[in-house]
Each structure stands twice: as C-alpha cells, then as structure tokens.
Design a protein around this motif. Structure first.
Motif, PDB file in Angstrom:
ATOM      1  N   ARG A  93     -17.272   4.601  -4.661  1.00 31.99           N
ATOM      2  CA  ARG A  93     -17.237   6.006  -5.071  1.00 31.99           C
ATOM      3  C   ARG A  93     -16.659   6.870  -3.957  1.00 31.99           C
ATOM      4  NH1 ARG A  93     -22.879   7.726  -5.407  1.00 31.99           N
ATOM      5  NH2 ARG A  93     -22.527   8.116  -3.183  1.00 31.99           N
ATOM      6  N   GLU A  94     -17.087   6.616  -2.723  1.00 31.04           N
ATOM      7  CA  GLU A  94     -16.572   7.403  -1.604  1.00 31.04           C
ATOM      8  C   GLU A  94     -15.116   7.075  -1.305  1.00 31.04           C
ATOM      9  OE1 GLU A  94     -18.218  10.017  -0.366  1.00 31.04           O
ATOM     10  OE2 GLU A  94     -19.480   9.436  -2.056  1.00 31.04           O
ATOM     11  N   ARG A  95     -14.746   5.796  -1.445  1.00 33.22           N
ATOM     12  CA  ARG A  95     -13.340   5.438  -1.250  1.00 33.22           C
ATOM     13  C   ARG A  95     -12.461   6.094  -2.305  1.00 33.22           C
ATOM     14  NH1 ARG A  95     -12.903  -0.979  -0.296  1.00 33.22           N
ATOM     15  NH2 ARG A  95     -10.707  -0.390  -0.060  1.00 33.22           N
ATOM     16  N   ALA A  96     -12.957   6.111  -3.544  1.00 33.45           N
ATOM     17  CA  ALA A  96     -12.188   6.749  -4.613  1.00 33.45           C
ATOM     18  C   ALA A  96     -12.096   8.257  -4.404  1.00 33.45           C
ATOM     19  CB  ALA A  96     -12.825   6.445  -5.965  1.00 33.45           C
ATOM     20  N   ALA A  97     -13.171   8.872  -3.940  1.00 25.90           N
ATOM     21  CA  ALA A  97     -13.150  10.311  -3.670  1.00 25.90           C
ATOM     22  C   ALA A  97     -12.119  10.642  -2.600  1.00 25.90           C
ATOM     23  CB  ALA A  97     -14.542  10.776  -3.245  1.00 25.90           C
ATOM     24  N   ALA A 149     -11.477  17.886  -5.854  1.00 20.60           N
ATOM     25  CA  ALA A 149     -11.114  16.636  -6.519  1.00 20.60           C
ATOM     26  C   ALA A 149     -12.058  15.510  -6.111  1.00 20.60           C
ATOM     27  CB  ALA A 149      -9.669  16.268  -6.191  1.00 20.60           C
ATOM     28  N   ALA A 150     -12.337  15.421  -4.817  1.00 24.57           N
ATOM     29  CA  ALA A 150     -13.257  14.391  -4.346  1.00 24.57           C
ATOM     30  C   ALA A 150     -14.645  14.584  -4.941  1.00 24.57           C
ATOM     31  CB  ALA A 150     -13.324  14.430  -2.821  1.00 24.57           C
ATOM     32  N   HIS A 151     -15.080  15.838  -5.034  1.00 24.42           N
ATOM     33  CA  HIS A 151     -16.393  16.112  -5.612  1.00 24.42           C
ATOM     34  C   HIS A 151     -16.441  15.718  -7.082  1.00 24.42           C
ATOM     35  CE1 HIS A 151     -20.274  17.965  -6.108  1.00 24.42           C
ATOM     36  NE2 HIS A 151     -19.817  18.792  -7.025  1.00 24.42           N
ATOM     37  N   LEU A 152     -15.361  15.934  -7.806  1.00 28.76           N
ATOM     38  CA  LEU A 152     -15.324  15.565  -9.219  1.00 28.76           C
ATOM     39  C   LEU A 152     -15.426  14.053  -9.406  1.00 28.76           C
ATOM     40  CD1 LEU A 152     -12.604  18.069 -10.466  1.00 28.76           C
ATOM     41  CD2 LEU A 152     -15.009  18.039 -11.149  1.00 28.76           C
ATOM     42  N   VAL A 153     -14.823  13.298  -8.490  1.00 33.48           N
ATOM     43  CA  VAL A 153     -14.985  11.840  -8.561  1.00 33.48           C
ATOM     44  C   VAL A 153     -16.458  11.482  -8.463  1.00 33.48           C
ATOM     45  CG1 VAL A 153     -14.512   9.665  -7.405  1.00 33.48           C
ATOM     46  CG2 VAL A 153     -12.683  11.338  -7.650  1.00 33.48           C
ATOM     47  N   ARG A 154     -17.158  12.104  -7.536  1.00 33.05           N
ATOM     48  CA  ARG A 154     -18.581  11.801  -7.372  1.00 33.05           C
ATOM     49  C   ARG A 154     -19.389  12.207  -8.603  1.00 33.05           C
ATOM     50  NH1 ARG A 154     -17.136  14.284  -2.206  1.00 33.05           N
ATOM     51  NH2 ARG A 154     -16.849  12.604  -0.661  1.00 33.05           N
ATOM     52  N   LEU A 155     -19.045  13.347  -9.182  1.00 31.83           N
ATOM     53  CA  LEU A 155     -19.770  13.819 -10.368  1.00 31.83           C
ATOM     54  C   LEU A 155     -19.547  12.910 -11.569  1.00 31.83           C
ATOM     55  CD1 LEU A 155     -19.210  17.697 -10.370  1.00 31.83           C
ATOM     56  CD2 LEU A 155     -21.364  16.480  -9.972  1.00 31.83           C
ATOM     57  N   LEU A 156     -18.342  12.392 -11.714  1.00 31.99           N
ATOM     58  CA  LEU A 156     -17.951  11.661 -12.915  1.00 31.99           C
ATOM     59  C   LEU A 156     -17.921  10.151 -12.709  1.00 31.99           C
ATOM     60  CD1 LEU A 156     -15.057  14.066 -13.988  1.00 31.99           C
ATOM     61  CD2 LEU A 156     -17.381  13.980 -14.906  1.00 31.99           C
TER      62      LEU A 156
END
Length: 280
Positions: A99-103, A76-83
């Motif tokens: 981005r990192e906080r959201a991940a 899930a965290a990786h998908l935040v970074r991708l998108l």
C-alpha cells in the motif's frame, strides 16, 4: 434458447469486450468456463496483483474527480491508502508494505501530470458496432491534446511496456476504434503508462492499422462462435474448446478445473506476482 438463423436475416452480432476476445485467443477452455458455462465453475482465490492494479486505478479516477486545488501528489497517495484493496495478500504486513509502495508510486506519477489539463474522460465506457461485432470496453483515461484524442491505459506489471507493445495491442486498437465511434471523432494515438517506472509507450494508428486489428478481432469472434455452435450441436466441451496450456496457466482463475493447466505450470500463491518484486 438460441434463436434460429433464418435465410435472409441479418447475422447476429458477436457481443464482446477486448478481454473476452483475448480470453479465447489465450485458451478456449478458459473462455468457455468464464463466458459459457452456467453455472460458471468456482474461481480460485483473488490475486494480490489484481488488487494492486484495481487500487491504483481507483485512486487515479478519484484524483481526477477532486477539485483542482486538491490534485496534488500528496492527495493521490492518500487516495491510494483510502481505496486500498486487501484481497489476495499474504498477510497484513505485506498488504501494508505494498500500500505504501503504491502510494509513493502514484504520487510520483501524478507529479508528472498537469492537474489543470482535464482529461476528456476517465474510466469511460465506449462502444462500437461493426458488421460482425457489438464491441464495448472501459478506457482508463481519454485525453484531448490540442484536438487529438489519446487513449491512455495504466499498467502496474513488472515489465515496462515498449512502443511495440502499444502498437500491437489489440485491446488498445479496439478502444481507439470504439472511442471514434462513440464520440464521432477520430482517435489514432494509444499509450501505455507504466506506473511503477513512469514509462510511456505509445503508437500512432491509422485507418489501415485499425482495420487490421479489427479484422483479427472479427476472426477470433468467428472462431469462438463456431466453437459455441459445435458445443450446442453435441461436440464434447474439450473438443469444441480445447485447453491451450502455457506458463500462464499458473495464474488462471480456473486452474483447479484443468488437469492440463496444472501439468503445464506450477502452482502459485495469490501474492507470488508481487512477492517477486519485493526487496531481497
């Protein structure tokens, strides 16, 4: 050209979404600029908080599309970074920090979910027709919990929602109504999931409460339609659709075109809503 309404003909339905009704309730002038003026006035720059919300919504949708074995907090965290959406941020450093906080936030949230419990739908378009409205909208997630349909709406704002927020939300009530009409099954429960804190605010509707929300929505539609008819009959746009200045004017996409809005609330940078939540 508008069609004439002849005696004996069915009344035309007011085509809307919950956000369209909310726009008229909050400020008729903003509604006019967004939905009636053609060409529409140019909007202001994109907002970072909207980019944050869209990024995590897209990541959660993609996470549920993953095979079961890949539905992990790390994925899930990786998908935040991708998108991740980079519009509206102050600079690359602020964007990367959020981005990192959201991940991390989404990783924590999905850790509370059972990945094997498939939602009934994710990002599902639903619709309903009443005697007055042709209503449509998109539900973030629709759960089927032991036969009970539950509307789930994700939130990323600063303040955790309360059960009262869920109960009084016209949008959630209209989504529940539209889900019932689309799937031909009752839907009574609505929930707000606050992703930064994991808070879940919920409410149980019944036929009477959904009817009240629908009645208020139809009254807004009547007011919006009367204003549109007045505008087409020659009433000035600022008389038919007057501004409704408030502190929300700081965040209006059409602020540059509204003298009253600029006087009512200060200018904001596109990243101010998230800057207020940064450490220090």
């Amino acid at each position: 050209m508008d069609q004439l309404q002849l005696d004996g003909m069915p009344r035309r339905l007011f085509v809307c979404t919950p956000s369209k009704l909310s726009a008229f309730a909050e400020c008729p002038r903003r509604y006019r600029m967004a939905y009636l003026d053609r060409p529409a006035p140019p909007k202001g720059p994109p907002w970072a908080h909207n980019s944050l919300g869209s990024s995590v919504h897209n990541a959660l949708r993609a996470w549920w599309d993953e095979p079961l074995a890949r539905r992990t907090p790390t994925r899930a965290a990786h998908l935040v970074r991708l998108l991740w959406i980079t519009d509206g941020w102050r600079d690359a450093e602020q964007s990367a920090s959020w981005r990192e906080r959201a991940a991390e936030m989404i990783g924590r949230y999905v850790a509370t979910l059972d990945p094997s419990r498939e939602p009934r739908a994710v990002e599902r378009q639903v619709a309903a027709r009443t005697e007055r409205l042709a209503l449509s909208g998109r539900v973030d997630r629709l759960d089927d919990r032991d036969g009970e349909l539950v509307v789930v709406d994700y939130k990323t704002g600063r303040r955790p929602p309360t059960d009262d927020d869920a109960r009084t939300s016209q949008a959630l009530a209209l989504y529940a109504l539209a889900v019932s009409r689309t799937l031909r099954r009752p839907c009574w429960r609505v929930e707000l999931h606050h992703l930064p804190t994991g808070t879940v605010a919920g409410a149980e509707h019944d036929e009477a409460s959904l009817r009240r929300h629908l009645g208020r929505a139809e009254a807004l539609a009547d007011d919006a339609e009367r204003a549109g008819e007045a505008l087409r009959s020659g009433t000035g746009p600022d008389t038919a659709f007057p501004p409704q200045p408030s502190r929300l004017c700081s965040w209006c996409d059409y602020r540059r075109h509204c003298l009253e809005g600029r006087a009512a609330a200060p200018d904001r940078e596109p990243w101010d809503a998230v800057a207020d939540r940064e450490p220090g």
